[in-house]
Design a protein around this motif. Structure first.
Motif, mmCIF file in Angstrom:
data_model
loop_
_atom_site.group_PDB
_atom_site.id
_atom_site.type_symbol
_atom_site.label_atom_id
_atom_site.label_comp_id
_atom_site.label_asym_id
_atom_site.label_seq_id
_atom_site.Cartn_x
_atom_site.Cartn_y
_atom_site.Cartn_z
ATOM 1 N N ARG A 387 -4.463 -4.471 -6.744
ATOM 2 C CA ARG A 387 -5.500 -3.940 -5.854
ATOM 3 C C ARG A 387 -4.918 -2.870 -4.926
ATOM 4 N NH1 ARG A 387 -11.168 -4.025 -4.418
ATOM 5 N NH2 ARG A 387 -11.259 -3.604 -2.197
ATOM 6 N N HIS A 390 -4.257 0.295 -6.831
ATOM 7 C CA HIS A 390 -5.513 1.006 -7.089
ATOM 8 C C HIS A 390 -6.007 1.720 -5.840
ATOM 9 C CE1 HIS A 390 -9.972 1.237 -7.342
ATOM 10 N NE2 HIS A 390 -9.717 1.648 -8.575
ATOM 11 N N ASP A 391 -5.938 1.031 -4.697
ATOM 12 C CA ASP A 391 -6.398 1.624 -3.445
ATOM 13 C C ASP A 391 -5.524 2.809 -3.036
ATOM 14 O OD1 ASP A 391 -8.346 -0.273 -3.402
ATOM 15 O OD2 ASP A 391 -7.414 -1.518 -1.853
ATOM 16 N N ALA A 398 -10.475 2.221 -1.453
ATOM 17 C CA ALA A 398 -10.003 1.231 -0.487
ATOM 18 C C ALA A 398 -11.060 0.925 0.555
ATOM 19 C CB ALA A 398 -8.731 1.734 0.201
#
Length: 418
Positions: A387, A390-391, A398
């Motif tokens: 996560r 990805h952010d 985000a």
């Protein structure tokens, strides 16, 4: 001179996949230098250096101090960027749950056992579990919680985050456990079956050269988790390692919970031991009673346990001959009984090819009862790192919340499964 252009092409070809694997190894404490990461991942030093550099630039990884080297310059030690962030994890049993905190770098802390009756179903059990995990998270700083992990005693569809066709978990079939936890806590959630969690947890603390192993969970039921080339092997549909329903001649036509007859579970599991001993007049109601009797030297119970270990060894031998692992780890309540472990080990040496057992390690899981809990926490940290990656790659993402009403759930609203 390193071929930087080649490294850039390789990184560009699959940056997320390689970066996630690098983050997972650093988070678990298995890989703390570029050299270790290159060896574990089978990637070139230049590719690893480029990937680590990108993670450092994004703030996901930091370099802290140096590590002595056998030659050349000292190696910089890699750490996850935010060391005070954490994941909470739970390992569910039939009547209790073991919970704790897993920190980046592979530290397990705040371990405790809480009452939980899994047969009451997810609607009753999960809110109680969530409250216990919330209490642990509050002690570490709730705003620093980054993920939740859960080890479940049944077959798990990892993509759906749900248990599928469990034999001893009424009401749990297809219940979206991962989605429920994600909504309740507002962070990524990871769920897997107990044998896989144990395999991942134990592998993380074993020597790096042990890249092929089988973890055997021996409790009320039987399961195995497989590590192949340093990674968890799930198989085509996620059912790899389900040896409990392999047919064995010694079981005859004994009915099994799966609907078939003659499965290994009917003659080697903890549930079968309790049933057979009770039918023979021995006063037992649960596996803990069997463990106590064997520990006290009861001859009938000890004989039954040895026989169960021999049956397990017979089925396990075929898998070991086929897979040729470096190690077999034994976990679960039955692994605490020396007569059972000795019978498994003896049958493996008798039934496996000498080339397979020449360097094979057969030992109890070094993490003991914490193997599944630690593995669930590592799965959770992997989700958190994915996560964060990805952010970092897409700052706009985000700002998007997880598809949940976490704050409402924490105020007492019952989150719905999606």
């Amino acid at each position: 001179m390193p071929d930087v252009s080649s490294a850039q092409r390789n990184s560009a070809k699959g940056p997320a996949s390689l970066a996630e694997r690098v983050l997972a190894l650093i988070a678990s404490g298995q890989g703390t230098t570029r050299t270790e990461l290159a060896e574990m991942l089978g990637a070139s030093p230049s590719t690893i250096s480029l990937t680590v550099g990108q993670l450092v630039e994004r703030g996901l990884v930091t370099e802290q101090g140096t590590q002595a080297s056998t030659g050349g310059r000292p190696r910089k030690v890699l750490r996850i960027g935010a060391r005070n962030e954490f994941a909470v994890a739970a390992d569910l049993g039939s009547k209790h749950a073991r919970i704790g905190v897993v920190l980046p770098g592979g530290e397990l802390t705040d371990v405790t056992t809480v009452p939980l009756v899994i047969a009451e179903g997810p609607e009753a059990a999960l809110p109680r579990l969530a409250q216990a995990l919330e209490d642990v998270a509050e002690r570490h700083g709730r705003d620093l919680l980054r993920a939740v992990g859960c080890s479940l005693p049944g077959p798990v569809d990892v993509q759906a985050g749900a248990v599928t066709l469990p034999s001893r978990m009424p009401g749990w079939h297809r219940f979206p456990v991962a989605a429920w936890l994600r909504e309740r806590f507002g962070v990524p959630a990871a769920v897997d079956n107990d044998a896989n969690c144990m395999a991942v947890g134990e592998h993380a603390v074993q020597p790096a050269e042990r890249r092929q192993s089988i973890m055997v969970k021996m409790g009320s039921a039987i399961g195995t988790g497989i590590i192949a080339d340093g990674k968890l092997y799930r198989g085509a549909t996620g059912a790899a390692g389900d040896i409990t329903h392999v047919r064995i001649a010694a079981a005859g036509d004994t009915p099994c919970s799966c609907g078939n007859t003659g499965c290994l579970e009917t003659v080697a599991s903890g549930a079968s031991l309790v049933r057979n001993l009770r039918d023979g007049g021995v006063p037992v109601t649960e596996l803990a009673d069997v463990v106590r009797l064997v520990s006290d030297g009861d001859p009938l119970s000890t004989r039954a346990v040895r026989q169960a270990g021999s049956h397990l060894g017979t089925v396990l031998a075929a898998n070991i001959n086929f897979f040729n692992p470096d190690a077999v780890y034994l976990g679960g309540m039955l692994s605490t009984l020396e007569p059972f472990v000795a019978a498994v080990r003896s049958q493996l040496y008798e039934s496996c090819h000498p080339l397979v057992t020449e360097h094979l390690s057969i030992e109890r899981a070094s993490l003991g009862a914490d193997a599944g809990l630690f593995g669930a926490g590592l799965f959770a940290l992997q989700r958190a790192m994915a996560r964060a990656l990805h952010d970092a790659a897409d700052p706009a993402a985000a700002a998007l919340p997880l598809p949940v009403a976490a704050s409402a759930a924490r105020r007492g609203a019952a989150p719905g499964g999606a």
